[in-house]
Design an enzyme around this catalytic site. Structure first.
Site, PDB file in Angstrom:
ATOM      1  N   GLU A   1      -9.642   6.667   4.660  1.00  0.00           N
ATOM      2  CA  GLU A   1      -8.782   6.207   5.741  1.00  0.00           C
ATOM      3  C   GLU A   1      -7.680   6.977   6.327  1.00  0.00           C
ATOM      4  O   GLU A   1      -7.385   8.670   5.888  1.00  0.00           O
ATOM      5  CB  GLU A   1      -7.517   5.535   5.033  1.00  0.00           C
ATOM      6  CG  GLU A   1      -7.161   5.995   3.556  1.00  0.00           C
ATOM      7  CD  GLU A   1      -6.402   5.087   2.941  1.00  0.00           C
ATOM      8  OE1 GLU A   1      -5.315   4.619   3.673  1.00  0.00           O
ATOM      9  OE2 GLU A   1      -6.703   4.981   1.728  1.00  0.00           O
TER      10      GLU A   1
ATOM     11  N   ASP B   1       0.793  -0.833  -0.358  1.00  0.00           N
ATOM     12  CA  ASP B   1       0.030   0.137   0.133  1.00  0.00           C
ATOM     13  C   ASP B   1       1.009   1.421   0.052  1.00  0.00           C
ATOM     14  O   ASP B   1       2.143   1.108   0.242  1.00  0.00           O
ATOM     15  CB  ASP B   1      -1.141   0.275   1.437  1.00  0.00           C
ATOM     16  CG  ASP B   1      -2.039   0.843   1.103  1.00  0.00           C
ATOM     17  OD1 ASP B   1      -2.106   1.242   0.141  1.00  0.00           O
ATOM     18  OD2 ASP B   1      -3.453   0.601   1.387  1.00  0.00           O
TER      19      ASP B   1
END
Length: 808
Positions: free
Chosen positions: A483, A283
């Site tokens: 997020e 990520d």
């Protein structure tokens, strides 16, 4: 555990494409080490050029949330295609030396092609979960894939198959359900739709991101391996069985170890035990969180089994560091070969070696983008209709007759709020209805249908009206977030007091009310639920608000248009916290998984017993000794503001934002992870004050901090030294205030280095602060130029590494 793994292995065999294996190995044999490592790099489009892709044989690019060609939010589709072609053509320019491997572009298309202006925005996953309709979700995945294909992109970072166990997690809306069974049903439909459209799908985020303690994003999942697979592995098992091309590693830790560096999970479990032989991609700067690593160097992650490294900005440094680590024997060349072979196999499967440029592939797949989008709008509206969950419908109020006067209050005319995070920008902030040229708000379609039926409608922000309404619709809910910014300390819905008072006022006037809740998670709404005649959970429906209106209204003849089909895919809480242990998910459930009323439900259906006095977080004393203000995101107790003479209280909304006078710019910045910091760029000319601050409407007693000898602490990077005096203030309801100069201290810090700054609370008290009523715990102000990055601000005991400001 052993029995579980045996069962898994007996079911799953992930097949390679044998016909391409000879080509993969032949090509691998011709590549230099530099070219191999280049293939393992995924850079962000703002930080790399097509020429650099050619020069360094880079394997992949991505566009992050809020990143567009030419950095233009309104880039038309042709600009996306032009950039895709440019990257592709640069990548296949081989010079006969083993280069010429086509680049692959990845994107987060998580509720439609959500980064592209004009794209169709579907409900977020939590809403799709409420449909309990796998075939519909598969249709949406196919529709999204077509729009992605039309932009020249080959790789979608979806589906998210996390199982959110604690709804305080800021990514709960990216989860379809808190139950594995629904994830298992959805996963193959989505992967088949995406990969059947000629794109690569990504199962993410491996593993346990929805199971962290306290619902903390990127936190720690404290769980056994057996429970980890049983509770969070169902989607991955199905994904691998369906032949998913890639899996993305998760930011979270497992029992204290970051998954990006876990050989046990990535190689041992995912690749060996589960038999996955596709590409494992990291990520965004996820490698930098592994112990001993940085955003540009992490042999631990590669050795753990990461194949492609998402290193958005520092890709050149990563390339050189990785080459040195292979040459030093820290990373074996066999590990590099394995990673590159997996990447090449995926590219062969996608037909990228067929030498057809992205714009030509796009034209072949989507001949008419406008017709495709028109069809997708209809599909999105149907998805909205199937996702709404009816929790209360006293007096059979819903659906309303359109042939009357209806007052609409609140956020009904805000497509951006209804779409949530990952909408044109990463956090979904900074959008207006004009940014959705083909969308329609809830209010927009209510107005259409009511007007066509001969009724009248009135829109009100605060409940005031010009004409007494027959019925009222109140729309409220969460502001957009993604997020890092979306975690909450408890499940209390936003704006409860104001909305409850509004509903009480309407009730006293005898006006029946429908409340529509826009939310990315189940939340404690009991006071609102108690005082609503009807209550609808609309989740985050996206750009097609007409689907909400279709269920709220009857047709012009008085007939029901559509019934409520949505059923909860999560338990709905009856409390804000777990009363026994605040760190655990709420156990007091008001409505269970699967609950949902329909229009045909009896009007006598009674609400369960509502808990109206929610659990309060455990506290050792009435006064506060330590206070979190900012740590990657602003703590829910505070609100962030920009202040200057044109507007001393301009709320900051997590965007790249200028003060009204233009002398202060605030934007998100990366320190350890994506956008975990705030960059404050003061551009004053000495003529006026410009300030940044956090504030609460409820002053706090911080006497405990004084007793503990605490300080106001900043984790700060000085990018440019102050040109004039820079001051930190704490306010006790202004003009009650105390200020400390930090000018000399900032000049003492090295530029570009993260440092710790501590100002003793006693300094502020000595300068006049009333510690028992602090409403502004931190304010930075200057008339001049100053550029700093803040990654954490808190009140507590200063660290040993802190530079303490003198009270003198």
């Amino acid at each position: 555990m052993k029995k579980l793994i045996v069962v898994i292995l007996s079911v799953i065999v992930y097949q390679s494409v044998e016909a391409n294996e000879h080509q993969v190995q032949e090509l691998l044999g011709r590549m230099s080490l530099e070219q191999k490592v280049g293939q393992m790099i995924q850079a962000e489009i703002q930080f790399i050029t097509p020429e650099q892709v050619r020069q360094y044989a880079i394997g992949s690019v991505l566009n992050g949330g809020g990143s567009y060609p030419k950095n233009d939010k309104f880039s038309p589709l042709v600009e996306w295609l032009n950039l895709a072609d440019a990257f592709y053509e640069a990548s296949i320019n081989s010079h006969g030396d083993g280069r010429g491997i086509p680049l692959i572009w990845g994107t987060d298309a998580v509720h439609g092609h959500n980064n592209v202006y004009g794209a169709t925005l579907f409900p977020h996953n939590i809403g799709l979960g409420a449909t309990h309709n796998p075939s519909l979700v598969g249709e949406i995945a196919k529709a999204t894939a077509l729009e992605v294909r039309a932009s020249g992109i080959d790789w979608i970072f979806a589906p998210t198959i996390a199982i959110a166990k604690d709804d305080r997690w800021g990514r709960t809306y990216e989860s379809f359900s808190d139950q594995p069974s629904l994830i298992e049903a959805y996963t193959p439909e989505i992967i088949d739709a995406i990969q059947g459209s000629g794109l690569a799908a990504t199962a993410k985020h491996f593993i346990g991101d929805g199971g962290t303690l306290g619902g903390e994003d990127q936190g720690n999942a404290e769980i056994s391996l057996e429970s980890l697979l049983e509770d969070h592995g169902a989607g991955y098992i199905r994904a691998i069985n369906e032949g998913v091309y890639s899996v993305m590693a998760s930011f979270n830790s497992w029992n204290g170890e970051k998954i990006h560096g876990s050989h046990e999970l990535i190689t041992g479990v995912l690749k060996e035990q589960l038999g996955f032989d596709g590409v494992v991609v990291s990520d965004w700067n996820g490698i930098g969180q592994v112990e001993g690593c940085t955003n540009s160097s992490c042999p631990q992650a590669i050795n753990a089994g990461i194949d492609m490294v998402m290193v958005p900005e520092l890709w050149r440094e990563f390339l050189q560091n990785t080459l040195s680590q292979v040459e030093a024997g820290i990373i074996s060349e066999s590990r590099i070969d394995d990673a590159v072979a997996r990447i090449l196999r995926m590219k062969f499967k996608l037909g990228l070696f067929d030498k057809i440029k992205p714009s030509s592939r796009a034209a072949a797949a989507v001949a008419d983008i406008e017709a495709t989008r028109a069809a997708n709008k209809k599909l999105a509206r149907e998805a909205v209709r199937q996702s709404l969950v009816l929790l209360r419908n006293d007096q059979n109020l819903l659906p309303l007759s359109p042939n009357q006067h209806i007052l609409v209050i609140g956020s009904a005319d805000d497509i951006g709020k209804a779409s949530g995070g990952w909408t044109l920008s990463w956090q979904g902030t900074g959008n207006t209805n004009a940014d959705f040229p083909t969308g329609i708000s809830i209010y927009g379609e209510l107005k259409n249908q009511i007007g066509n039926a001969g009724g009248t409608i009135e829109l009100s922000a605060d409940g005031e009206f010009q004409r007494r309404p027959d019925k009222a619709i109140v729309v409220f809910g969460e502001e957009p977030y993604a997020e890092g910014m979306g975690d909450v300390s408890d499940l209390r819905a936003p704006d409860l007091e104001r909305v409850t008072n509004l509903l009480l006022s309407l009730k006293e006037q005898g006006i029946p009310t429908v409340t529509v809740f826009l939310t990315g998670r189940p939340m404690w709404v009991n006071p609102v639920l108690e005082n609503s005649t009807a209550f609808v959970v609309a989740w985050l429906p996206g750009s097609e608000g007409g689907g909400v209106a279709d269920l709220l209204l009857r047709d012009a003849r008085g007939q029901v248009q559509f019934d409520f089909l949505g059923r909860l895919s999560f338990d709905w809480p009856n409390d804000t916290l777990n009363a026994k242990n605040n760190q655990q998910p709420v156990e007091d459930i008001l409505f269970p998984y699967g609950f949902g009323l329909s229009v045909s439900s009896m009007s006598s259906t009674e609400l369960p017993a509502l808990k109206l006095k929610p659990t309060v977080a455990n506290s050792s004393s009435e006064t506060v000794a330590s206070v979190m203000i900012f740590n990657a995101r602003t703590h829910p107790d505070w609100e962030p503001y920009i202040g200057e003479r044109l507007d001393w209280q301009q709320r900051y909304v997590n965007a790249d934002q200028l003060s009204k006078g233009g002398q202060l710019r605030i934007r998100r910045a990366d320190t350890k992870v994506q956008e975990d910091s705030l960059r404050l760029i003061f551009g004053g000319d000495g003529s006026q004050l410009n300030q940044w601050y956090w504030q609460s409407q409820d002053p706090k007693d911080l006497s405990g901090a004084l007793e503990e000898g605490s300080a106001l602490n900043f984790t700060i990077v000085v990018n440019t030294y102050p040109s004039e005096e820079a001051t930190v203030r704490m306010d006790c309801i202004y003009p009650c205030s105390a200020a400390i100069s930090i000018t000399d201290t900032l000049h003492a810090f090295p530029k570009g280095v993260s440092s710790q700054l501590a100002i003793p609370i006693q300094c502020f008290v000595d300068n006049g602060l009333r510690i028992d009523r602090v409403d502004t715990p931190a304010l930075l102000v200057t008339k001049g130029a100053l550029d700093v990055t803040l990654s954490a601000v808190n009140i507590g005991v200063a660290s040993e590494a802190s530079i303490k400001v003198s009270c003198d």
